[in-house]
Design a protein around this motif. Structure first.
Motif, PDB file in Angstrom:
ATOM      1  N   UNK A 134       0.823  -1.217   0.000  1.00 28.91           N
ATOM      2  CA  UNK A 134       0.000   0.000   0.000  1.00 28.91           C
ATOM      3  C   UNK A 134       0.853   1.261   0.000  1.00 28.91           C
ATOM      4  N   UNK A 135       2.067   1.164   0.592  1.00 23.11           N
ATOM      5  CA  UNK A 135       2.977   2.308   0.624  1.00 23.11           C
ATOM      6  C   UNK A 135       3.815   2.403  -0.654  1.00 23.11           C
ATOM      7  N   UNK A 136       3.638   1.436  -1.555  1.00 22.88           N
ATOM      8  CA  UNK A 136       4.372   1.440  -2.815  1.00 22.88           C
ATOM      9  C   UNK A 136       5.841   1.073  -2.675  1.00 22.88           C
ATOM     10  N   UNK A 137       6.184   0.368  -1.594  1.00 22.13           N
ATOM     11  CA  UNK A 137       7.579  -0.042  -1.365  1.00 22.13           C
ATOM     12  C   UNK A 137       7.970  -1.142  -2.346  1.00 22.13           C
ATOM     13  N   UNK A 138       9.076  -0.943  -3.047  1.00 19.20           N
ATOM     14  CA  UNK A 138       9.653  -1.979  -3.909  1.00 19.20           C
ATOM     15  C   UNK A 138      11.079  -2.225  -3.415  1.00 19.20           C
ATOM     16  N   UNK A 139      11.230  -3.135  -2.441  1.00 21.84           N
ATOM     17  CA  UNK A 139      12.504  -3.269  -1.723  1.00 21.84           C
ATOM     18  C   UNK A 139      13.734  -3.437  -2.619  1.00 21.84           C
ATOM     19  N   UNK A 140      13.621  -4.215  -3.678  1.00 20.84           N
ATOM     20  CA  UNK A 140      14.809  -4.510  -4.489  1.00 20.84           C
ATOM     21  C   UNK A 140      15.309  -3.270  -5.233  1.00 20.84           C
ATOM     22  N   UNK A 141      14.444  -2.265  -5.395  1.00 22.61           N
ATOM     23  CA  UNK A 141      14.858  -1.043  -6.115  1.00 22.61           C
ATOM     24  C   UNK A 141      15.634  -0.086  -5.203  1.00 22.61           C
TER      25      UNK A 141
END
Length: 382
Positions: free
Chosen positions: A371-378
């Motif tokens: 929901x927070x738009x987190x894309x960890x690998x980026x």
């Protein structure tokens, strides 16, 4: 058409513990299993053989092996498991006594700590001796009203080493919820703290602790671990002593393990309390060790090379699984507080810093990141 997201390499499949377990089973029982499905089918068709194989493959430590794995599978509930076995939970978990890191602690952005296996063993040995001196014996209940921190793990392992039954509640629970749970099991000792941090704010809980203690007449001692303040005022808490004072004595080299039967009670968990008072759910010693070891080994594929992080409160069964994860010989990272403080990248930042290889979390954490738009690998080096 569905897109395949990930496939393990042939090397990874070959080195996986579940593959080695299948080879172990084939050799032990003269079988020719060659796939996960075949292994699964065998495990539910040949239940006693499966659990015997788990016992041997996971190298369960016991003073005496089971004479019989299960007496009567048609009895449910009521079947007797691992009859004749004599073992201790803490002995199975604390397999290392060296300088390898056992625990790394993060209390949001406020607190930090580390403990080697050697230090952990020594602290558990000291606390076990203290509990014995306080009169704690096999079958007594010891409880924790605590955050997810290193001292809580020391308290649990020390209690279980002498055959006491452990139960815990997260410090975020209100006093009435804690009383509803602990009152049913009449604990002898309570481990607790003076407060905790959440979203960077300190919360003093001494009034909550006082109410809990006053409503548990069975308590003989309250062990307070300073967390919010260096030396909190504990004179208003009946029977209270400081944790650090108890550990300040002379070094204790070895833990005197109390050996229990596999059927003996080990930990008490509680239902949610949505339909009246929370119900006690008693877990046997043998069942806990075998199921946890099977999970950590065959499902999670953990070893001494791993760094593990479980997002768990002491109120949740996962907290107990993470303690058992120390049996792998790897490093356990503990996080206490809001996993999204000061932002949604906090846990991923810790994963990057500590080179975490295994993350255990609930759906709420994944959903929050989505929901927070987190894309960890980026953003993080994983």
């Amino acid at each position: 058409m569905a897109k395949l997201l990930w496939m393990p390499s042939e090397q990874r499949k070959k080195e996986a513990k579940v593959t080695k377990f299948m080879d172990f089973v084939n050799k032990k029982y003269n079988l020719n299993l060659s796939s996960y499905q075949e292994l699964y089918n065998w495990s539910i068709e040949r239940i006693p053989e499966f659990w015997e194989a788990v016992w041997d493959f996971c190298k369960v430590k016991a003073r005496e092996r089971p004479e019989k794995i299960v007496d009567d599978l048609s009895k449910f509930p009521g079947a007797k498991w691992f009859t004749g076995a004599s073992l201790n939970y803490t002995e199975n978990v604390l397999r290392r006594k060296d300088d390898h890191p056992a625990l790394i602690f993060y209390g949001e952005t406020v607190k930090k700590g580390r403990m080697s296996y050697k230090d952990l063993y020594e602290n558990v040995a000291k606390m076990a001796k203290v509990l014995r001196q306080m009169g704690v014996k096999r079958g007594d209940r010891v409880v924790g009203y605590i955050p997810n921190f290193m001292e809580g793990i020391v308290a649990m392992l020390a209690s279980c080493s002498i055959g006491a039954i452990w139960a815990s509640c997260g410090i975020e629970l209100g006093p009435d919820a804690v009383i509803d749970r602990f009152n049913q099991i009449e604990p002898k000792i309570l481990f607790t703290v003076d407060g905790y941090f959440y979203k960077g704010k300190p919360f003093d809980v001494m009034s909550n602790v006082k109410k809990v203690v006053e409503n548990l007449p069975s308590l003989q001692k309250v062990i307070v671990i300073p967390y919010l303040k260096e030396k909190p005022e504990i004179s208003t808490i009946p029977k209270a002593v400081f944790y650090n004072d108890l550990l300040s004595g002379e070094k204790v080299d070895n833990i005197e393990f109390e050996y229990l039967l596999a059927d003996d009670p080990h930990i008490i968990l509680f239902s949610s309390g949505t339909t009246g008072k929370p119900k006690c759910i008693v877990h046997s010693l043998g069942g806990t060790i075998l199921v946890h070891f099977k999970t950590l080994c065959l499902h999670y594929d953990l070893s001494e090379k791993d760094v593990m992080l479980f997002i768990a409160s002491p109120s949740w069964m996962v907290w107990n699984v993470q303690v058992s994860a120390l049996a792998t010989g790897g490093t356990l990272v503990l996080y206490d507080g809001n996993p999204f403080f000061p932002d949604y990248g906090r846990i991923w930042e810790i994963i990057q810093t500590e080179k975490v290889t295994f993350l255990g979390c609930g759906a709420g954490f994944i959903l929050g990141c989505m929901q927070a738009g987190i894309k960890p690998k980026e953003k993080f080096n994983l």
